[in-house]
Design an enzyme around this catalytic site. Structure first.
Site, mmCIF file in Angstrom:
data_model
loop_
_atom_site.group_PDB
_atom_site.id
_atom_site.type_symbol
_atom_site.label_atom_id
_atom_site.label_comp_id
_atom_site.label_asym_id
_atom_site.label_seq_id
_atom_site.Cartn_x
_atom_site.Cartn_y
_atom_site.Cartn_z
ATOM 1 N N SER A 1 -7.399 2.259 12.892
ATOM 2 C CA SER A 1 -6.642 1.967 14.113
ATOM 3 C C SER A 1 -7.119 2.820 15.284
ATOM 4 O O SER A 1 -6.967 2.430 16.444
ATOM 5 C CB SER A 1 -5.145 2.212 13.886
ATOM 6 N N ARG B 1 2.553 6.139 -3.019
ATOM 7 C CA ARG B 1 3.600 6.931 -3.676
ATOM 8 C C ARG B 1 3.334 7.045 -5.176
ATOM 9 O O ARG B 1 3.514 8.112 -5.781
ATOM 10 C CB ARG B 1 4.974 6.298 -3.430
ATOM 11 N N ASP C 1 0.813 -1.208 0.000
ATOM 12 C CA ASP C 1 0.000 0.000 0.000
ATOM 13 C C ASP C 1 0.854 1.269 0.000
ATOM 14 O O ASP C 1 0.476 2.274 -0.598
ATOM 15 C CB ASP C 1 -0.936 -0.001 1.210
ATOM 16 N N GLY C 2 2.010 1.241 0.664
ATOM 17 C CA GLY C 2 2.878 2.405 0.668
ATOM 18 C C GLY C 2 3.367 2.751 -0.725
ATOM 19 O O GLY C 2 3.416 3.923 -1.112
#
Length: 212
Positions: free
Chosen positions: A181, A65, A60-61
């Site tokens: 979270s 990007r 996902d990172g």
């Protein structure tokens, strides 16, 4: 993903496949160096200009990007999951070439996601810092043991003050990230709404709000 040899190998395979079919390939400079694609290296600022499609190889990172690089140019993104989280990626690595073949044949659907436009003003700064985000923007404390006090306005009208460790403004896509979270709800990713979620609030009112 610059630290995953599997992503570099797959990147080279995809680039070769595209070159063989007469397509131009561009890779941001650092990514190109990691994958041995120096001949296809371009400045990250122009990687999305005029592109037909972007390919994200990682988790996902990496997808975030990639979107940051091409979203302003309206370029669709195909993601293959080579990371640890794959909420945003659609495909397993073995399926990426089949997906590209379908894309160039016109056999695809584009799922549009809303994004945030963030403007940061500071009394000490002359210019306004601006950014776009697919997941969220977070205003938070910098010192341990302290809370921040934040006034929130909605559509220009004062809503309420918050005493909290931070405040998350998330898109529906971002509802499964940091906001989740912090006990926020999950929102269908194609919905159009904003999610306002306090982080460890020191107040009785501690619920997330879903705003139109």
């Amino acid at each position: 993903h610059n630290d995953r040899p599997s992503a570099a190998r797959l990147g080279r395979e995809i680039a070769e496949w595209l070159h063989e079919r007469g397509h131009a390939v561009r890779s941001p400079t650092l990514d190109a160096a990691c994958a041995g694609l120096e001949a296809d290296a371009v400045d990250p600022a122009v990687v999305g200009v005029g592109a037909d499609v972007a390919v994200s190889l990682g988790g996902d990172g990496t997808m975030l990007r990639t979107i940051e690089l091409v979203a302003a140019h309206g370029v669709p993104v195909i993601g293959a999951n080579l990371g640890q989280l794959g909420y945003l990626t659609e495909l397993e690595p073995a399926k990426i070439l089949d997906a590209l073949e379908q894309f160039f044949a016109g056999s695809y659907l584009i799922e549009e996601r809303m994004m945030l436009h963030v403007a940061i003003e500071s009394a000490s700064a002359i210019a306004v810092t601006e950014a776009t985000a697919l997941n969220e923007a977070v205003l938070e404390k910098t010192l341990s043991g302290h809370t921040v006090r934040l006034d929130v306005e909605i559509n220009g009208s004062f809503f309420t003050p918050y005493a909290t460790d931070g405040l998350i403004v998330a898109t529906p896509t971002g509802s499964t990230a940091y906001a989740f979270s912090a006990r926020g709800p999950i929102i269908a990713p194609t919905h159009r709404s904003l999610l306002l979620t306090p982080v460890s609030p020191h107040m009785l009112f501690d619920r997330s709000l879903i705003l139109d």
